[in-house]
Design a protein around this motif. Structure first.
Motif, PDB file in Angstrom:
ATOM      1  N   TYR A  29      30.446   0.206 -43.357  1.00 52.32           N
ATOM      2  CA  TYR A  29      29.502   0.743 -42.316  1.00 52.32           C
ATOM      3  C   TYR A  29      30.292  -0.642 -41.228  1.00 52.32           C
ATOM      4  O   TYR A  29      30.429   0.433 -40.641  1.00 52.32           O
ATOM      5  N   ARG A  55      28.399  -7.605 -47.499  1.00 49.02           N
ATOM      6  CA  ARG A  55      28.313  -6.389 -46.036  1.00 49.02           C
ATOM      7  C   ARG A  55      28.555  -7.120 -44.942  1.00 49.02           C
ATOM      8  O   ARG A  55      29.541  -6.972 -44.031  1.00 49.02           O
ATOM      9  N   LEU A 103      32.424   0.284 -37.445  1.00 44.97           N
ATOM     10  CA  LEU A 103      32.843   0.106 -36.409  1.00 44.97           C
ATOM     11  C   LEU A 103      34.486  -0.640 -35.900  1.00 44.97           C
ATOM     12  O   LEU A 103      34.093  -0.294 -34.164  1.00 44.97           O
ATOM     13  N   HIS A 125      29.480   2.579 -49.372  1.00 48.06           N
ATOM     14  CA  HIS A 125      28.954   3.312 -47.879  1.00 48.06           C
ATOM     15  C   HIS A 125      28.285   1.996 -46.795  1.00 48.06           C
ATOM     16  O   HIS A 125      28.932   1.549 -45.205  1.00 48.06           O
TER      17      HIS A 125
END
Lengths: 227, 335
Positions: B103, B151, B107, B99
């Motif tokens: 993310y 990330r 987007l 997750h």
């Protein structure tokens, strides 16, 4: 008293239409006003928590003090505004559901806003920066902030709901306790008790407790499931 | 300087207009590509500078230019979009490791199959393979740092800004991070990294900037990339772009030789002294560095020497001039 209790249970079990109509009316009003208060509180809490502006401390202090605003004072102020001779008298809102929802929204707003604000201020300052640097803007950014503050925002909303579902001052003064129209659980309890008729009052009291329990329970279960 | 991606002139920052500046950058130019490391003690303003460079903070004064154009609000948004900042204590979203990484990709509205590929790739790269479905909040400090890097890498920014990425890492993890950073840099990414670990800085940096009390202090060191090629009882030989440098006899896995600019001697003829390293080359650049001069001599590897105005005059230093470059083996530090 004991027999009143059994007759109260009987009223609930038999599915007495008036009991359920009153319970539904209460829920409808409380739900609508909580939604309205939440829709105003979320952006307000976000602005208070993340934007710097002069007078912010004053807004926070005012919101906190308004948390203790007596229901009858809101009732009184709105009554004078909505009554025939008042400035908003032309809308003929007094003793209507709209008047109750207006009053209850004002009642819930400071509580939900204050608690939402403290939920957002409790968030680590790295979160907004992380969202910004990953490219989140506007709505998707705010949605993530809400998601990350999770239970704290939910508690804020539930506190607002709890405040309005159990209040009697606003409903009585602005709704007028009109049967099959603006009569709510709390106004009925007040009326029936003063008449010495405990069955209906007790039945509704039990339903009120059950509603509070169910709403809290289901939302918390929902949260746990979501995680 | 060409290829300037960011330039700062007289940039100041204070958290409150009533407070004094926590940052004062007189002049800083950052090139596109390569790794710039900002070193300095805690509280020297490293994080503030990094946040300005990644568009998260707006400078209080001075001029910030992106590709030669003053950074206004629109350009700041552009700067913010081309870079990703990773905090020293990164914020990890509640939910799974996946997750967290997904993310930024969501987007960007990447389709699911593309996201799957990227998630697997970056997790593999940072060494968190197989932890996709783990609860991200249950990871250790070092793992969270790696997750935050993954990330950031997932959204493939041009510029990756890392605030003390080695802070929570043990020696092994630090080595693996070094490898990742070198790979990213080789892939053309611009890296801006802060640390207070000098060894880490020297191993990854193309350029080191030192901050003290919010001001840039010229670090004036030569950083040469290479490896040990051998040694004897007296010296170790460090090989960099075909040039051999004599260093104190040490063993280990080193990738950088660091020589302070003030330890480098320039002379018109060879000198017979305890300076074991003697190279010969042409002056390729002369820069004024406050009251001194920073002279770059290309001896196969570029070496910069810090000299006085007097020396410049006596040696008639100008671009193209041929000079001997000498320094002691003991002045070389390996990292």
């Amino acid at each position: 008293m004991n027999s009143s209790f059994f007759r109260a249970i009987q009223l609930i079990v038999s599915g007495n239409s008036e009991v359920y109509f009153i319970a539904f009316t209460s829920l409808k009003f409380a739900f609508s006003s909580t939604v309205i208060a939440t829709l105003i509180s979320l952006p307000l809490g976000m602005i208070l928590a993340f934007k710097h502006f002069t007078g912010k401390a004053i807004v926070v202090v005012v919101l906190n003090s308004l948390m203790a605003l007596p229901t009858v004072v809101i009732g009184l102020i709105l009554y004078s505004l909505l009554s025939r001779s008042g400035p908003l008298g032309g809308f003929r809102l007094l003793f209507t559901p709209v008047a109750i929802v207006m009053g209850q929204s004002i009642l819930a707003l400071p509580i939900v806003a204050s608690l939402v604000y403290s939920a957002f201020s409790g968030i680590s300052k790295e979160l907004p920066e992380t969202l910004e640097t990953l490219g989140a803007r506007g709505f998707s950014r705010n949605l993530m902030i809400m998601r990350e503050s999770g239970t704290a925002v939910l508690s804020a909303v539930l506190s607002g709901f709890g405040r309005v579902i159990g209040e009697v001052g606003v409903s009585m003064m602005l709704g007028g306790n009109i049967r099959w129209y603006t009569r709510t659980i709390t106004t009925t309890i007040a009326l029936e008790t003063s008449k010495g008729e405990f069955e209906l009052a007790l039945a509704l009291g039990l339903i009120l407790i059950a509603i509070s329990f169910l709403v809290n329970f289901s939302l918390h279960m929902g949260m746990r499931y979501a995680e | 300087m060409q290829n300037n991606f960011l330039s700062l002139k007289g940039v100041t920052f204070s958290y409150d207009a009533r407070l004094s500046n926590v940052l004062f950058i007189e002049d800083l130019e950052l090139e596109r590509g390569g790794t710039t490391v900002i070193v300095g003690p805690n509280g020297s303003g490293k994080t503030t500078l990094l946040k300005i460079l990644s568009g998260l903070l707006k400078e209080s004064g001075g001029e910030l230019k992106l590709y030669g154009r003053a950074v206004t609000n629109g350009a700041r948004e552009k700067l913010c979009r081309m870079s990703v900042f990773v905090h020293q204590n990164p914020y990890i979203f509640s939910g799974s490791v996946r997750h967290n990484i997904e993310y930024g990709l969501k987007l960007k509205r990447l389709p699911r199959n593309e996201r799957n590929g990227i998630v697997a790739k970056v997790l593999n790269k940072v060494g968190l393979k197989g932890l996709e479905h783990r609860n991200a909040l249950s990871l250790s400090g070092g793992e969270k740092q790696k997750l935050a890097m993954a990330r950031a890498m997932a959204v493939e920014p041009d510029v990756l800004v890392l605030d003390e990425p080695d802070a929570h890492m043990d020696a092994d993890s630090r080595r693996s991070i070094e490898g990742i950073l070198q790979e990213l840099s080789a892939g053309g990414k611009t890296l801006i990294i802060s640390t207070h670990n000098e060894a880490f800085a020297y191993r990854i940096a193309d350029r080191i900037v030192r901050l003290e009390d919010g001001r840039l202090v010229s670090p004036s060191v030569n950083i040469l990339r290479g490896r040990l090629s051998g040694g004897d009882e007296h010296f170790s030989y460090f090989e960099s772009s075909g040039t051999t440098i004599l260093c104190p006899p040490v063993t280990g896995d080193f990738n950088s030789a660091v020589i302070p600019c003030e330890d480098i001697i320039l002379s018109a003829s060879g000198i017979d002294a305890s300076t074991q390293n003697q190279l010969f080359g042409r002056v390729s650049n002369i820069e004024k560095e406050s009251y001194l001069f920073l002279v770059t001599v290309d001896c196969g590897v570029p070496l910069r020497a810090l000299v006085t105005k007097k020396s410049v005059e006596i040696l008639e230093i100008r671009e193209g001039k041929k000079l001997f470059v000498s320094f002691k083996a003991s002045a070389v530090k390996l990292y």
